[in-house]
Design a protein around this motif. Structure first.
Motif, PDB file in Angstrom:
ATOM      1  N   THR A 114       2.504  71.566  49.666  1.00 16.30           N
ATOM      2  CA  THR A 114       1.790  70.425  50.242  1.00 16.30           C
ATOM      3  C   THR A 114       2.710  69.445  50.976  1.00 16.30           C
ATOM      4  O   THR A 114       2.236  68.410  51.455  1.00 16.30           O
ATOM      5  N   ALA A 115       3.998  69.774  51.060  1.00 14.88           N
ATOM      6  CA  ALA A 115       4.941  68.886  51.742  1.00 14.88           C
ATOM      7  C   ALA A 115       4.531  68.692  53.195  1.00 14.88           C
ATOM      8  O   ALA A 115       3.984  69.606  53.833  1.00 14.88           O
ATOM      9  N   ASN A 116       4.785  67.498  53.703  1.00 11.02           N
ATOM     10  CA  ASN A 116       4.483  67.137  55.092  1.00 11.02           C
ATOM     11  C   ASN A 116       2.994  67.219  55.410  1.00 11.02           C
ATOM     12  O   ASN A 116       2.603  67.490  56.544  1.00 11.02           O
ATOM     13  N   THR A 117       2.161  66.990  54.386  1.00  6.91           N
ATOM     14  CA  THR A 117       0.706  66.919  54.588  1.00  6.91           C
ATOM     15  C   THR A 117       0.164  65.721  53.808  1.00  6.91           C
ATOM     16  O   THR A 117       0.836  65.181  52.938  1.00  6.91           O
ATOM     17  N   ASP A 118      -1.063  65.366  54.104  1.00  9.36           N
ATOM     18  CA  ASP A 118      -1.763  64.314  53.364  1.00  9.36           C
ATOM     19  C   ASP A 118      -2.696  64.910  52.315  1.00  9.36           C
ATOM     20  O   ASP A 118      -3.602  64.229  51.826  1.00  9.36           O
ATOM     21  N   ALA A 119      -2.492  66.189  51.969  1.00 11.21           N
ATOM     22  CA  ALA A 119      -3.380  66.872  51.028  1.00 11.21           C
ATOM     23  C   ALA A 119      -3.421  66.152  49.682  1.00 11.21           C
ATOM     24  O   ALA A 119      -2.408  65.657  49.194  1.00 11.21           O
ATOM     25  N   VAL A 120      -4.610  66.108  49.105  1.00  7.61           N
ATOM     26  CA  VAL A 120      -4.803  65.597  47.751  1.00  7.61           C
ATOM     27  C   VAL A 120      -5.260  66.789  46.915  1.00  7.61           C
ATOM     28  O   VAL A 120      -6.234  67.455  47.269  1.00  7.61           O
ATOM     29  N   THR A 121      -4.545  67.054  45.830  1.00  9.04           N
ATOM     30  CA  THR A 121      -4.834  68.201  44.984  1.00  9.04           C
ATOM     31  C   THR A 121      -5.202  67.715  43.595  1.00  9.04           C
ATOM     32  O   THR A 121      -4.477  66.909  43.000  1.00  9.04           O
ATOM     33  N   THR A 122      -6.317  68.203  43.079  1.00 10.73           N
ATOM     34  CA  THR A 122      -6.720  67.862  41.718  1.00 10.73           C
ATOM     35  C   THR A 122      -6.086  68.867  40.766  1.00 10.73           C
ATOM     36  O   THR A 122      -6.200  70.080  40.948  1.00 10.73           O
ATOM     37  N   VAL A 123      -5.391  68.338  39.758  1.00 10.93           N
ATOM     38  CA  VAL A 123      -4.728  69.166  38.750  1.00 10.93           C
ATOM     39  C   VAL A 123      -5.346  68.838  37.399  1.00 10.93           C
ATOM     40  O   VAL A 123      -5.514  67.664  37.053  1.00 10.93           O
ATOM     41  N   THR A 124      -5.708  69.888  36.640  1.00 13.32           N
ATOM     42  CA  THR A 124      -6.293  69.719  35.317  1.00 13.32           C
ATOM     43  C   THR A 124      -5.230  69.924  34.254  1.00 13.32           C
ATOM     44  O   THR A 124      -4.535  70.943  34.240  1.00 13.32           O
ATOM     45  N   PHE A 125      -5.103  68.942  33.380  1.00 12.56           N
ATOM     46  CA  PHE A 125      -4.205  68.998  32.236  1.00 12.56           C
ATOM     47  C   PHE A 125      -5.067  69.252  31.009  1.00 12.56           C
ATOM     48  O   PHE A 125      -6.032  68.527  30.759  1.00 12.56           O
ATOM     49  N   THR A 126      -4.726  70.282  30.235  1.00 13.92           N
ATOM     50  CA  THR A 126      -5.610  70.750  29.162  1.00 13.92           C
ATOM     51  C   THR A 126      -5.360  70.114  27.798  1.00 13.92           C
ATOM     52  O   THR A 126      -6.169  70.285  26.892  1.00 13.92           O
ATOM     53  N   GLN A 127      -4.240  69.403  27.626  1.00 10.13           N
ATOM     54  CA  GLN A 127      -3.911  68.741  26.367  1.00 10.13           C
ATOM     55  C   GLN A 127      -3.754  69.718  25.204  1.00 10.13           C
ATOM     56  O   GLN A 127      -3.944  69.343  24.040  1.00 10.13           O
ATOM     57  N   ASP A 128      -3.417  70.974  25.510  1.00 10.18           N
ATOM     58  CA  ASP A 128      -3.218  71.965  24.427  1.00 10.18           C
ATOM     59  C   ASP A 128      -1.852  72.640  24.513  1.00 10.18           C
ATOM     60  O   ASP A 128      -1.596  73.618  23.821  1.00 10.18           O
ATOM     61  N   GLY A 129      -0.966  72.149  25.369  1.00 10.80           N
ATOM     62  CA  GLY A 129       0.359  72.725  25.500  1.00 10.80           C
ATOM     63  C   GLY A 129       0.473  73.810  26.556  1.00 10.80           C
ATOM     64  O   GLY A 129       1.573  74.264  26.868  1.00 10.80           O
ATOM     65  N   SER A 130      -0.658  74.230  27.140  1.00 10.06           N
ATOM     66  CA  SER A 130      -0.593  75.231  28.207  1.00 10.06           C
ATOM     67  C   SER A 130      -0.336  74.540  29.544  1.00 10.06           C
ATOM     68  O   SER A 130      -0.503  73.325  29.683  1.00 10.06           O
ATOM     69  N   SER A 131       0.089  75.322  30.512  1.00  8.47           N
ATOM     70  CA  SER A 131       0.377  74.771  31.845  1.00  8.47           C
ATOM     71  C   SER A 131      -0.878  74.214  32.483  1.00  8.47           C
ATOM     72  O   SER A 131      -1.964  74.777  32.325  1.00  8.47           O
ATOM     73  N   PRO A 132      -0.740  73.108  33.211  1.00 13.13           N
ATOM     74  CA  PRO A 132      -1.892  72.590  33.945  1.00 13.13           C
ATOM     75  C   PRO A 132      -2.288  73.562  35.053  1.00 13.13           C
ATOM     76  O   PRO A 132      -1.483  74.414  35.440  1.00 13.13           O
ATOM     77  N   PHE A 133      -3.502  73.437  35.555  1.00 13.50           N
ATOM     78  CA  PHE A 133      -3.886  74.324  36.656  1.00 13.50           C
ATOM     79  C   PHE A 133      -4.423  73.506  37.822  1.00 13.50           C
ATOM     80  O   PHE A 133      -4.976  72.421  37.660  1.00 13.50           O
ATOM     81  N   VAL A 134      -4.188  74.073  38.986  1.00 13.63           N
ATOM     82  CA  VAL A 134      -4.586  73.454  40.252  1.00 13.63           C
ATOM     83  C   VAL A 134      -6.006  73.872  40.553  1.00 13.63           C
ATOM     84  O   VAL A 134      -6.353  75.051  40.509  1.00 13.63           O
ATOM     85  N   ASN A 135      -6.865  72.885  40.829  1.00 18.40           N
ATOM     86  CA  ASN A 135      -8.281  73.168  41.140  1.00 18.40           C
ATOM     87  C   ASN A 135      -8.457  73.489  42.603  1.00 18.40           C
ATOM     88  O   ASN A 135      -7.726  73.088  43.438  1.00 18.40           O
TER      89      ASN A 135
END
Length: 174
Positions: A153-174
């Motif tokens: 997303t470098a050099n862009t104005d993109a907004v990305t929603t990321v979900t954090f699961t609160q269980d120790g697993s990696s967050p995921f990009v929506n």
């Protein structure tokens, strides 16, 4: 625990020159999450750095050139999302706006400062992210690897929603 979403933007909507290393690469080693999960995002000296997410500043060390070393140089900003369940660490910056201080609220896209060059290191922003499982101040801090997202997303104005699961697993990009 309940999962939550954070909208992330790149700290470099312009001026990014390349990735210089991500989590667990090179000098990014444990035990501290803010080092181990660091993402070195290259940009020329003086390039403006913007907040990647809404937050409040929890620790601020202004840039003091007399205390710069090869590993620790420039201003340091620790911040947490409004829900205190995710945070970030920015360093190697200067020209931090004078109104920023511990307790200041930051909106995604606010100016945080500019890239500081410290020879012989290539100029860059060190940015590390953490999920705070159970929330701050007593939650478990789990570093987060979103290096590819920031490269993409470098050099862009993109907004990305990321979900954090609160269980120790990696967050995921929506």
């Amino acid at each position: 625990m309940t999962s939550f979403d954070i909208d992330l933007s790149n700290p470099f909507p312009s001026g990014f020159t390349g990735g210089l290393g991500g989590p667990n690469q090179g000098g990014h080693q444990p035990p501290n999450w803010y080092i181990q999960f660091g993402m070195d995002l290259g940009a020329d000296e003086g390039t403006e750095i913007f907040a990647a997410f809404d937050a409040h500043i929890t620790k601020f060390t202004p840039h003091d050139p007399s205390s710069d070393t090869q590993k620790v140089y420039g201003a340091q900003l620790f911040m947490r999302a409004p829900n205190d369940m995710m945070g970030g660490f920015y360093t190697h910056l200067t020209d931090v706006p004078s109104d920023l201080a511990v307790g200041s609220s930051i909106s995604r896209g606010d100016l945080l400062g500019t890239v500081l060059k410290f020879d012989p290191t290539s100029p860059h922003l060190h940015l590390a992210l953490v999920e705070i499982i159970g929330g701050a101040p007593n939650g478990t801090y789990q570093g987060v690897d979103l290096y590819k997202l920031f490269l993409d997303t470098a050099n862009t104005d993109a907004v990305t929603t990321v979900t954090f699961t609160q269980d120790g697993s990696s967050p995921f990009v929506n």
